[in-house]
Structure formats: C-alpha cells, structure tokens
Design a protein around this motif. Sequence first.
Motif, short mmCIF file in Angstrom:
data_model
loop_
_atom_site.label_atom_id
_atom_site.label_comp_id
_atom_site.label_asym_id
_atom_site.label_seq_id
_atom_site.Cartn_x
_atom_site.Cartn_y
_atom_site.Cartn_z
N LYS A 1 0.87 -1.18 0.00
CA LYS A 1 0.00 0.00 0.00
C LYS A 1 0.90 1.22 0.00
O LYS A 1 2.00 1.20 0.56
CB LYS A 1 -0.90 0.04 1.24
CG LYS A 1 -1.83 -1.15 1.38
CD LYS A 1 -2.95 -1.10 0.38
CE LYS A 1 -3.88 -2.28 0.59
NZ LYS A 1 -4.83 -2.44 -0.46
N GLU A 2 0.43 2.30 -0.62
CA GLU A 2 1.25 3.50 -0.68
C GLU A 2 0.37 4.74 -0.50
O GLU A 2 -0.73 4.82 -1.05
CB GLU A 2 1.97 3.55 -2.03
CG GLU A 2 3.10 4.55 -2.07
CD GLU A 2 4.00 4.35 -3.28
OE1 GLU A 2 4.83 3.43 -3.27
OE2 GLU A 2 3.83 5.12 -4.24
N LEU A 3 0.88 5.67 0.29
CA LEU A 3 0.20 6.93 0.55
C LEU A 3 1.16 8.06 0.20
O LEU A 3 2.27 8.11 0.74
CB LEU A 3 -0.20 7.02 2.03
CG LEU A 3 -0.81 8.33 2.51
CD1 LEU A 3 -2.18 8.55 1.86
CD2 LEU A 3 -0.94 8.32 4.03
N ASN A 4 0.75 8.92 -0.71
CA ASN A 4 1.53 10.11 -1.05
C ASN A 4 0.83 11.28 -0.38
O ASN A 4 -0.37 11.48 -0.57
CB ASN A 4 1.60 10.30 -2.57
CG ASN A 4 2.39 9.18 -3.21
OD1 ASN A 4 3.55 8.99 -2.93
ND2 ASN A 4 1.72 8.40 -4.05
N ILE A 5 1.60 12.05 0.39
CA ILE A 5 0.98 13.06 1.23
C ILE A 5 1.93 14.23 1.43
O ILE A 5 3.15 14.07 1.33
CB ILE A 5 0.58 12.40 2.58
CG1 ILE A 5 -0.37 13.24 3.38
CG2 ILE A 5 1.81 12.02 3.39
CD1 ILE A 5 -1.10 12.45 4.47
N VAL A 6 1.38 15.40 1.72
CA VAL A 6 2.21 16.56 2.06
C VAL A 6 2.84 16.27 3.43
O VAL A 6 2.15 15.85 4.37
CB VAL A 6 1.37 17.86 2.09
CG1 VAL A 6 2.21 19.02 2.60
CG2 VAL A 6 0.85 18.16 0.70
N ALA A 7 4.15 16.50 3.52
CA ALA A 7 4.89 16.24 4.76
C ALA A 7 4.62 17.37 5.74
O ALA A 7 5.43 18.28 5.92
CB ALA A 7 6.37 16.09 4.46
N ASP A 8 3.46 17.30 6.37
CA ASP A 8 3.05 18.31 7.34
C ASP A 8 2.44 17.55 8.52
O ASP A 8 1.63 16.64 8.32
CB ASP A 8 2.02 19.25 6.70
CG ASP A 8 1.68 20.43 7.59
OD1 ASP A 8 1.45 20.23 8.80
OD2 ASP A 8 1.62 21.55 7.06
N SER A 9 2.80 17.93 9.72
CA SER A 9 2.33 17.20 10.89
C SER A 9 0.80 17.21 11.02
O SER A 9 0.24 16.35 11.70
CB SER A 9 2.99 17.71 12.17
OG SER A 9 2.83 19.09 12.31
N VAL A 10 0.11 18.14 10.36
CA VAL A 10 -1.37 18.11 10.38
C VAL A 10 -1.90 16.86 9.69
O VAL A 10 -3.05 16.48 9.89
CB VAL A 10 -2.01 19.38 9.76
CG1 VAL A 10 -1.59 20.63 10.51
CG2 VAL A 10 -1.72 19.49 8.29
N ASN A 11 -1.06 16.21 8.88
CA ASN A 11 -1.47 14.99 8.17
C ASN A 11 -1.13 13.71 8.94
O ASN A 11 -1.34 12.61 8.42
CB ASN A 11 -0.84 14.95 6.79
CG ASN A 11 -1.41 16.02 5.90
OD1 ASN A 11 -2.59 16.35 5.99
ND2 ASN A 11 -0.58 16.58 5.03
N LEU A 12 -0.64 13.85 10.17
CA LEU A 12 -0.27 12.68 10.95
C LEU A 12 -1.43 11.72 11.17
O LEU A 12 -1.27 10.51 11.07
CB LEU A 12 0.34 13.10 12.30
CG LEU A 12 0.73 11.95 13.22
CD1 LEU A 12 1.76 11.03 12.55
CD2 LEU A 12 1.26 12.49 14.53
N ASP A 13 -2.61 12.25 11.44
CA ASP A 13 -3.77 11.37 11.67
C ASP A 13 -4.06 10.51 10.44
O ASP A 13 -4.41 9.33 10.57
CB ASP A 13 -5.01 12.18 12.04
CG ASP A 13 -4.94 12.74 13.45
OD1 ASP A 13 -4.09 12.28 14.24
OD2 ASP A 13 -5.74 13.65 13.76
N GLU A 14 -3.92 11.09 9.26
CA GLU A 14 -4.16 10.32 8.03
C GLU A 14 -3.11 9.21 7.87
O GLU A 14 -3.43 8.09 7.50
CB GLU A 14 -4.14 11.25 6.82
CG GLU A 14 -4.55 10.56 5.54
CD GLU A 14 -4.65 11.50 4.34
OE1 GLU A 14 -4.69 10.97 3.21
OE2 GLU A 14 -4.68 12.73 4.52
N VAL A 15 -1.86 9.53 8.17
CA VAL A 15 -0.79 8.53 8.10
C VAL A 15 -1.04 7.43 9.12
O VAL A 15 -0.95 6.24 8.82
CB VAL A 15 0.59 9.18 8.32
CG1 VAL A 15 1.69 8.13 8.47
CG2 VAL A 15 0.92 10.14 7.17
N ALA A 16 -1.40 7.81 10.34
CA ALA A 16 -1.65 6.84 11.40
C ALA A 16 -2.81 5.91 11.04
O ALA A 16 -2.72 4.68 11.23
CB ALA A 16 -1.94 7.56 12.72
N ALA A 17 -3.88 6.45 10.50
CA ALA A 17 -5.04 5.63 10.09
C ALA A 17 -4.66 4.68 8.96
O ALA A 17 -5.09 3.52 8.93
CB ALA A 17 -6.20 6.53 9.67
#
Length: 141
Positions: A7-23
């Motif tokens: 699985k792969e997630l491409n995301i802006v490297a911003d700590s506000v996106n931590l919840d999305e990475v964790a999920a």
Amino acid sequence: MEDNTIKELNIVADSVNLDEVAAFVEEFLESHDCSMELMVTIAIAVEEVFVNIAHYAYGTEGGGKATVRLEFDEDKRQARFIFIDSGEAFDPLAKPDPDLDAYHKERRVGGLGILMVKKSMDDVVYERKDDKNILTLIKTI
C-alpha cells in the motif's frame, strides 16, 4: 508480492497529516492481524519518523511531499514501513546513540526519538537514492 501486501500513501509532509498517516498504517496492520500491543509500538515509531520528516526534511519552507509505503511479507509475517522524501539528505542512523545516563543527568528534553524507533523495530535501514531519503522500518508481527 500480492496486491494487498503493498500500500502507498503520497501526502504533504506536514504534521497536520499525521492522523491520516496513522489511520493508513493502522488499517494496513489490522488487515494483517497485528496485535494491539504491536500496533501501538509501530504507531509510535511511525509518528516519530513522519513528524521528523514534516519538521526537518524541507527546512523552513515546508510543504514537501512524503510517501509512506507499506509492504507485508506473509511468509515471514514481516511488515516494512518505508518513508520517502525529497528533502535535504539526512541519515538519522549516522549519529551515535545518546548516552542515556548523561542525558538523564542533564534533564534534557527530546532527542530520543530515533533511538526509540531503532529499539522498537527489528531493523531500521536508511539509504539516499535518486536525491531521496528512504528510511525503512522492519517489524515482524
């Protein structure tokens, strides 16, 4: 590897996106019957790495991209958490581990995240390839 093992997630490297990475990581681990105890351990390591990328990889400009790639080897029951960014070259494994006795005597705050990641994973590997930082955390679940 089979389709459900990568699985792969491409995301802006911003700590506000931590919840999305964790999920994203949690869902992946649940799909491979990971124990709750290991999920918590892995979640802490993933948070440390992603937040470090968010805070340091792209300097004060921020806003760079990060890729979180998850791979699972069913035969070995081994998960790989691969973090890729195009920020400044930085090998978090290059520095020696801190002296914990001196650290506590001086009552320092912070700076133990990478040590914690190294201690909680089976292996941690860094490489710089094609102007990208690639940090891989490996854990048998």
